[in-house]
Design a protein around this motif. Structure first.
Motif, PDB file in Angstrom:
ATOM      1  N   LEU A 228       0.832  -1.206   0.000  1.00  0.00           N
ATOM      2  CA  LEU A 228       0.000   0.000   0.000  1.00  0.00           C
ATOM      3  C   LEU A 228       0.867   1.256   0.000  1.00  0.00           C
ATOM      4  CD1 LEU A 228      -3.008   0.833   0.118  1.00  0.00           C
ATOM      5  CD2 LEU A 228      -2.744   1.034   2.585  1.00  0.00           C
ATOM      6  N   ILE A 229       1.845   1.297   0.906  1.00  0.00           N
ATOM      7  CA  ILE A 229       2.736   2.457   0.984  1.00  0.00           C
ATOM      8  C   ILE A 229       3.517   2.603  -0.320  1.00  0.00           C
ATOM      9  CG2 ILE A 229       4.862   3.293   2.052  1.00  0.00           C
ATOM     10  CD1 ILE A 229       2.619   3.981   3.771  1.00  0.00           C
ATOM     11  N   GLY A 230       4.019   1.510  -0.847  1.00  0.00           N
ATOM     12  CA  GLY A 230       4.794   1.558  -2.080  1.00  0.00           C
ATOM     13  C   GLY A 230       3.993   2.064  -3.256  1.00  0.00           C
ATOM     14  N   GLU A 236       0.762  13.344  -4.617  1.00  0.00           N
ATOM     15  CA  GLU A 236       0.101  14.526  -4.062  1.00  0.00           C
ATOM     16  C   GLU A 236      -1.365  14.554  -4.488  1.00  0.00           C
ATOM     17  OE1 GLU A 236       1.297  16.605  -1.948  1.00  0.00           O
ATOM     18  OE2 GLU A 236       3.301  15.721  -1.910  1.00  0.00           O
ATOM     19  N   GLY A 237      -2.226  14.842  -3.528  1.00  0.00           N
ATOM     20  CA  GLY A 237      -3.642  14.946  -3.825  1.00  0.00           C
ATOM     21  C   GLY A 237      -4.362  13.620  -3.950  1.00  0.00           C
ATOM     22  N   ALA A 238      -3.624  12.521  -3.808  1.00  0.00           N
ATOM     23  CA  ALA A 238      -4.265  11.208  -3.885  1.00  0.00           C
ATOM     24  C   ALA A 238      -5.142  10.996  -2.658  1.00  0.00           C
ATOM     25  CB  ALA A 238      -3.207  10.109  -3.978  1.00  0.00           C
ATOM     26  N   PRO A 239      -6.164  10.136  -2.771  1.00  0.00           N
ATOM     27  CA  PRO A 239      -7.057   9.908  -1.627  1.00  0.00           C
ATOM     28  C   PRO A 239      -6.328   9.481  -0.359  1.00  0.00           C
ATOM     29  CG  PRO A 239      -7.959   8.924  -3.609  1.00  0.00           C
ATOM     30  CD  PRO A 239      -6.578   9.379  -3.955  1.00  0.00           C
ATOM     31  N   MET A 240      -5.224   8.730  -0.504  1.00  0.00           N
ATOM     32  CA  MET A 240      -4.511   8.217   0.664  1.00  0.00           C
ATOM     33  C   MET A 240      -3.106   8.822   0.766  1.00  0.00           C
ATOM     34  SD  MET A 240      -5.704   4.237   0.551  1.00  0.00           S
ATOM     35  CE  MET A 240      -4.951   3.945   2.143  1.00  0.00           C
ATOM     36  N   ALA A 241      -2.985  10.097   0.400  1.00  0.00           N
ATOM     37  CA  ALA A 241      -1.678  10.740   0.402  1.00  0.00           C
ATOM     38  C   ALA A 241      -1.069  10.793   1.807  1.00  0.00           C
ATOM     39  CB  ALA A 241      -1.793  12.146  -0.172  1.00  0.00           C
ATOM     40  N   ALA A 242      -1.914  10.764   2.846  1.00  0.00           N
ATOM     41  CA  ALA A 242      -1.429  10.873   4.225  1.00  0.00           C
ATOM     42  C   ALA A 242      -1.302   9.515   4.906  1.00  0.00           C
ATOM     43  CB  ALA A 242      -2.369  11.765   5.038  1.00  0.00           C
ATOM     44  N   VAL A 243      -1.285   8.428   4.120  1.00  0.00           N
ATOM     45  CA  VAL A 243      -1.275   7.093   4.714  1.00  0.00           C
ATOM     46  C   VAL A 243      -0.027   6.852   5.556  1.00  0.00           C
ATOM     47  CG1 VAL A 243      -0.226   6.037   2.659  1.00  0.00           C
ATOM     48  CG2 VAL A 243      -1.564   4.631   4.213  1.00  0.00           C
ATOM     49  N   HIS A 244       1.122   7.410   5.148  1.00  0.00           N
ATOM     50  CA  HIS A 244       2.345   7.209   5.922  1.00  0.00           C
ATOM     51  C   HIS A 244       2.217   7.837   7.306  1.00  0.00           C
ATOM     52  CE1 HIS A 244       6.493   6.473   6.841  1.00  0.00           C
ATOM     53  NE2 HIS A 244       6.761   7.763   6.951  1.00  0.00           N
ATOM     54  N   ARG A 248       2.450   6.040  10.986  1.00  0.00           N
ATOM     55  CA  ARG A 248       3.348   6.554  12.027  1.00  0.00           C
ATOM     56  C   ARG A 248       2.583   6.753  13.344  1.00  0.00           C
ATOM     57  NH1 ARG A 248       7.853   9.628  11.026  1.00  0.00           N
ATOM     58  NH2 ARG A 248       7.005  10.192   8.981  1.00  0.00           N
ATOM     59  N   ARG A 249       1.364   7.278  13.241  1.00  0.00           N
ATOM     60  CA  ARG A 249       0.544   7.526  14.432  1.00  0.00           C
ATOM     61  C   ARG A 249       0.112   6.212  15.086  1.00  0.00           C
ATOM     62  NH1 ARG A 249      -4.861   7.528  14.324  1.00  0.00           N
ATOM     63  NH2 ARG A 249      -4.881   7.845  12.051  1.00  0.00           N
ATOM     64  N   LEU A 250      -0.181   5.210  14.277  1.00  0.00           N
ATOM     65  CA  LEU A 250      -0.740   3.966  14.796  1.00  0.00           C
ATOM     66  C   LEU A 250       0.319   2.964  15.247  1.00  0.00           C
ATOM     67  CD1 LEU A 250      -3.473   3.589  12.052  1.00  0.00           C
ATOM     68  CD2 LEU A 250      -3.926   3.963  14.486  1.00  0.00           C
ATOM     69  N   LEU A 251       1.447   2.915  14.538  1.00  0.00           N
ATOM     70  CA  LEU A 251       2.455   1.890  14.831  1.00  0.00           C
ATOM     71  C   LEU A 251       3.757   2.447  15.398  1.00  0.00           C
ATOM     72  CD1 LEU A 251       2.034  -0.411  11.679  1.00  0.00           C
ATOM     73  CD2 LEU A 251       0.944  -0.622  13.928  1.00  0.00           C
ATOM     74  N   GLY A 252       3.890   3.748  15.423  1.00  0.00           N
ATOM     75  CA  GLY A 252       5.110   4.333  15.980  1.00  0.00           C
ATOM     76  C   GLY A 252       6.098   4.728  14.894  1.00  0.00           C
ATOM     77  N   SER A 255       8.655   1.744  13.372  1.00  0.00           N
ATOM     78  CA  SER A 255       8.011   0.797  12.458  1.00  0.00           C
ATOM     79  C   SER A 255       7.541   1.488  11.179  1.00  0.00           C
ATOM     80  CB  SER A 255       6.820   0.122  13.145  1.00  0.00           C
ATOM     81  OG  SER A 255       7.255  -0.683  14.221  1.00  0.00           O
ATOM     82  N   ALA A 256       7.027   2.715  11.321  1.00  0.00           N
ATOM     83  CA  ALA A 256       6.568   3.456  10.147  1.00  0.00           C
ATOM     84  C   ALA A 256       7.726   3.772   9.205  1.00  0.00           C
ATOM     85  CB  ALA A 256       5.881   4.749  10.583  1.00  0.00           C
ATOM     86  N   SER A 257       8.858   4.153   9.764  1.00  0.00           N
ATOM     87  CA  SER A 257      10.027   4.449   8.935  1.00  0.00           C
ATOM     88  C   SER A 257      10.531   3.186   8.225  1.00  0.00           C
ATOM     89  CB  SER A 257      11.152   5.048   9.795  1.00  0.00           C
ATOM     90  OG  SER A 257      10.743   6.271  10.354  1.00  0.00           O
ATOM     91  N   LEU A 258      10.502   2.065   8.947  1.00  0.00           N
ATOM     92  CA  LEU A 258      10.924   0.799   8.351  1.00  0.00           C
ATOM     93  C   LEU A 258       9.991   0.407   7.206  1.00  0.00           C
ATOM     94  CD1 LEU A 258      12.677  -1.749   8.301  1.00  0.00           C
ATOM     95  CD2 LEU A 258      11.210  -2.710  10.074  1.00  0.00           C
ATOM     96  N   ILE A 259       8.694   0.572   7.414  1.00  0.00           N
ATOM     97  CA  ILE A 259       7.724   0.244   6.377  1.00  0.00           C
ATOM     98  C   ILE A 259       7.924   1.128   5.155  1.00  0.00           C
ATOM     99  CG2 ILE A 259       5.259   0.323   5.780  1.00  0.00           C
ATOM    100  CD1 ILE A 259       4.668  -0.556   8.659  1.00  0.00           C
TER     101      ILE A 259
END
Length: 292
Positions: A228-230, A236-244, A248-252, A255-259
């Protein structure tokens, strides 16, 4: 002598034209035969997939999945399959959501009229775990082979249906559900929007963060987040542009940086190497979560 040569050239040209015509005819007949085989396989599978009985629907889904795997090996058969999906009676996705992925309401008897009537009460057997899992695999295949199937699925509120399966079903269906979600959202902004509105990332984060959950399912969640992240990162402007930021908020942070870093793998790898790399990176994601 000159006349003889011209006659020979004329004969060669005529022979070449005849061979070309024969070749075109054979090609046309082969294409018609292949189209008949494709439509017959679909009609037979869909007939069983529409049944009121789960064991028949399961049989039909197995045949459709087997057929789709054979279709995927050849561009010409993929194009034929795509053409069949413009014909309502041969469309696969609507059948999946109307039967196998349809939540059967409890058969509540409000009155006894059916007992005294000549028309018996129609009962439809609910979908088994195996049927739901197989239907999700067929859905995944449809979306990968025929992009417009993602739009058909949206009409049946596919993301909401699959998120409900992810929250309520067992590990077998949940794993298949994650794969189907990726295929539904691939290059489909409308399904990505639905996923965001359903708080999809939160649901996946809950599963991957549950150390008591099935480990294979947690691995599948890791692979899902990497894919999903890849796919949506940097758009920019995509529906899930803020998914990263959500991850980060949910997993820390760690882990977010590793993903994020791991999701950039494999652009130059062949499919088998890419799959191996995906498994390895998903394992690392789990290890980063389990350290805390």
């Amino acid at each position: 002598m000159q006349v003889k040569k011209e006659k020979e050239k004329s004969g060669e040209s005529s022979s070449s034209s005849s061979l070309s015509a024969v070749s075109d005819l054979v090609g046309s007949l082969d294409e018609q035969r292949l189209y008949r085989e494709v439509t017959l396989a679909l009609r037979t599978g869909l007939r069983d997939a529409r049944s009121d009985f789960s064991f028949l629907r399961l049989h039909g889904l197995r045949n459709i999945l087997k057929f789709m795997r054979s279709v995927a090996s050849n561009d010409s058969t993929i194009n034929l399959f795509a053409h069949t999906q413009s014909i309502p009676s041969l469309q696969v996705v609507p059948v999946l959501f109307q039967h196998s992925l349809h939540e059967c309401e409890d058969q509540i008897v409000n009155n006894l009229d059916h007992i005294f009537s000549v028309h018996p009460l129609k009962i439809k057997s609910p979908s088994t775990d195996a049927e739901v899992s197989l239907a999700l695999r067929v859905l995944e295949g449809c979306c990968l082979l025929h992009k417009e199937s993602t739009l058909f699925a949206h009409q049946f509120k596919a993301i909401q249906v699959l998120m409900n399966i992810l929250a309520t079903r067992g590990a077998l269906e949940q794993g298949a559900c994650l794969d189907a979600l990726i295929s539904l959202m691939l290059d489909s902004s409308i399904n990505q929007t639905d996923f965001e509105e359903c708080n999809g990332i939160e649901e996946v984060a809950l599963l991957i963060g549950d150390k008591q959950a099935d480990e294979n399912l947690r691995m599948k969640c890791g692979e899902f987040l990497l894919l999903l992240i890849g796919h949506v990162n940097g758009r920019e402007g995509a529906p899930m542009a803020a998914v990263h930021e959500d991850i980060r908020r949910l997993l820390g942070e760690k882990s977010a940086s590793l993903i994020w870093a791991a999701s950039q793998f494999g652009s130059t790898l062949d499919p088998e190497q890419r799959l191996t790399a995906l498994h390895i990176q998903a394992r690392r994601v789990l290890e980063s979560l389990d350290l805390y």
